[in-house]
Design an enzyme around this catalytic site. Sequence first.
Site, PDB file in Angstrom:
ATOM      1  N   LYS A 289      38.068  43.858  30.628  1.00 29.04           N
ATOM      2  CA  LYS A 289      37.053  43.434  31.376  1.00 29.04           C
ATOM      3  C   LYS A 289      36.774  42.142  32.145  1.00 29.04           C
ATOM      4  O   LYS A 289      36.444  41.895  33.078  1.00 29.04           O
ATOM      5  CB  LYS A 289      35.708  43.563  30.343  1.00 29.04           C
ATOM      6  N   ASP A 325      27.018  47.418  31.686  1.00 31.79           N
ATOM      7  CA  ASP A 325      26.431  47.073  30.552  1.00 31.79           C
ATOM      8  C   ASP A 325      25.212  46.146  30.378  1.00 31.79           C
ATOM      9  O   ASP A 325      24.237  46.118  29.648  1.00 31.79           O
ATOM     10  CB  ASP A 325      27.382  46.510  29.494  1.00 31.79           C
TER      11      ASP A 325
END
Length: 511
Positions: A289, A325
């Site tokens: 990420k 997210d």
Amino acid sequence: MTASPSERICVVVGRTRHKMVQAEIKEAARRGARLIEVRLDFLAKAPDFKRLLADKPCALMATVRRPPDGGRWGGTEAARQTLLRQAVVGGFDWVDVETDVADVIRRFGRVKRVVSYHNMHEVPGNLEKIHERMCAQDADVVKLAVRAQQPEDNLRVLRLVKDAPTPTIAFCMGDLSMPSRILGLKYGSPFTYGAFNPERGIAPGLPSFDELKHIYHVDSITADTQIYGVIGDPVAHSLSPLIHNAMFHSQRLNAVYVPFRVPRGQLEGFLKHFDAFGVRGYSVTIPHKEQAAVLADMREASVTLTQAANTLLRLGGGFAAYNTDYTAAIQSLLANMPPGADGAPPTLSSRVALVLGAGGAARAVAHALHREGAMVNISNRTPERAQRLAEEVGCRAIDWAARHSVLCDILVNCTSVGMHPNVDETPLHHSFLKPGLVVMDIVYTPETTLLIREARGRGCHVVTGVDMFVRQAAAQFKLFIGREASLEYMRTVLRRALSPVSLKGPEELRK
Ligand code: ATR
């Protein structure tokens, strides 16, 4: 009820007893198989063709694999070749002959031939030469199965498929193998292989027939199919392919979503090599990420803030990075919080939040809450990590031992405590859970963690990890396709996969 036919999956059946082979052939055909490979080398006794071929419900292929090629044949090579010749004349529709014996086991009648090559250790340097030679061996289908060492090996084998003079199935084995096993169908492979019974350990990385048919919908893959995928490590048991492919299928999109296992440190090389595929968008998970955020050419504000991206979207020659997210955390909370006293929509502004954990998930949640105006407290088992995150966000770190003394409106568990198989654990004592408290758990395996169960029992407003997982996936779908995803449908698909009968191991359930 008979299932829809699968013309693009060769279902592999490998059992030691004839009775079980017969049963699996019958059941596979009932579930839609049109071609079944019978691994004669798995049989404990000498193959009885009469039994195996009696009431044949679909085309059958005979294969007798030697141990160096990944098989279990225990007899002599002469006996094996005799058996293959018998299979050719004995009523099988297809016979698999390895490239080194293909010239001595000849074609007969209308029996089709797979000429195969297996390398259980590597992708040999002369793979292209081997393929060229095999194409001249009177094959109906040439099959190459090699052990992938790196993600790019998938590309190398797919190039063979693309311009092959003889229809070719070329794929990688092992845990890097899924892209080639699925995408070969886009580039011209006549079929791909799927195990009827994946527990039998037939070949490394061999997916199940059910998975190929019902998750990847490989029968619908054409040259025009768009490619999407998830990049991570581990990634084999990610639930993202399940949920994204289900959405593609339900909206009748000609697209497939594939897991790409990319080891730590290899993201940049992977993106460059796979540019040739024109992959439209990637979900990104552990451990990439942060790197995804660095490598992108454009970053959405949430990515700049969290320095992490879970989505890459093709943008000209490069990628734009997003963090769904972050948005999903806010949306999940707001959608599940009660309205204000005057009936106004709920807000996070001025609410006091306690975030447990200081990993990647906590980072997205803490930044998002802070941005929305909440007063954020972070508590983590390892205090230095909490301190570092609190400084980064601009909020307060609380000692792990003192977490119960925080007075808050919102509690978010971003630790892995309570995750399968440790379902009897909870990150907080239940006395902390007062009526009216908003409790969100990002753990979704199981959906009802002990924390969620206790919070519900004590009159809290609960938000489960399924809600957040589904929302981040829906936001990705919107970025990928430009259309809204049905949260309800995604929830149903996910809950079905998470039901106790589907639960396998903990590592099998990571995103
Ligand atoms: P992710 O990126 O998914 O958040 P992670 O970085 O591994 O994953 O973070 C896991 C979080 O769960 C961490 O905050 C971890 O605490 P540490 O920083 O002390 O490791 C927390 N965690 C895991 N097991 C825990 C346990 N048994 N008790 C308390 N916290 C735990």
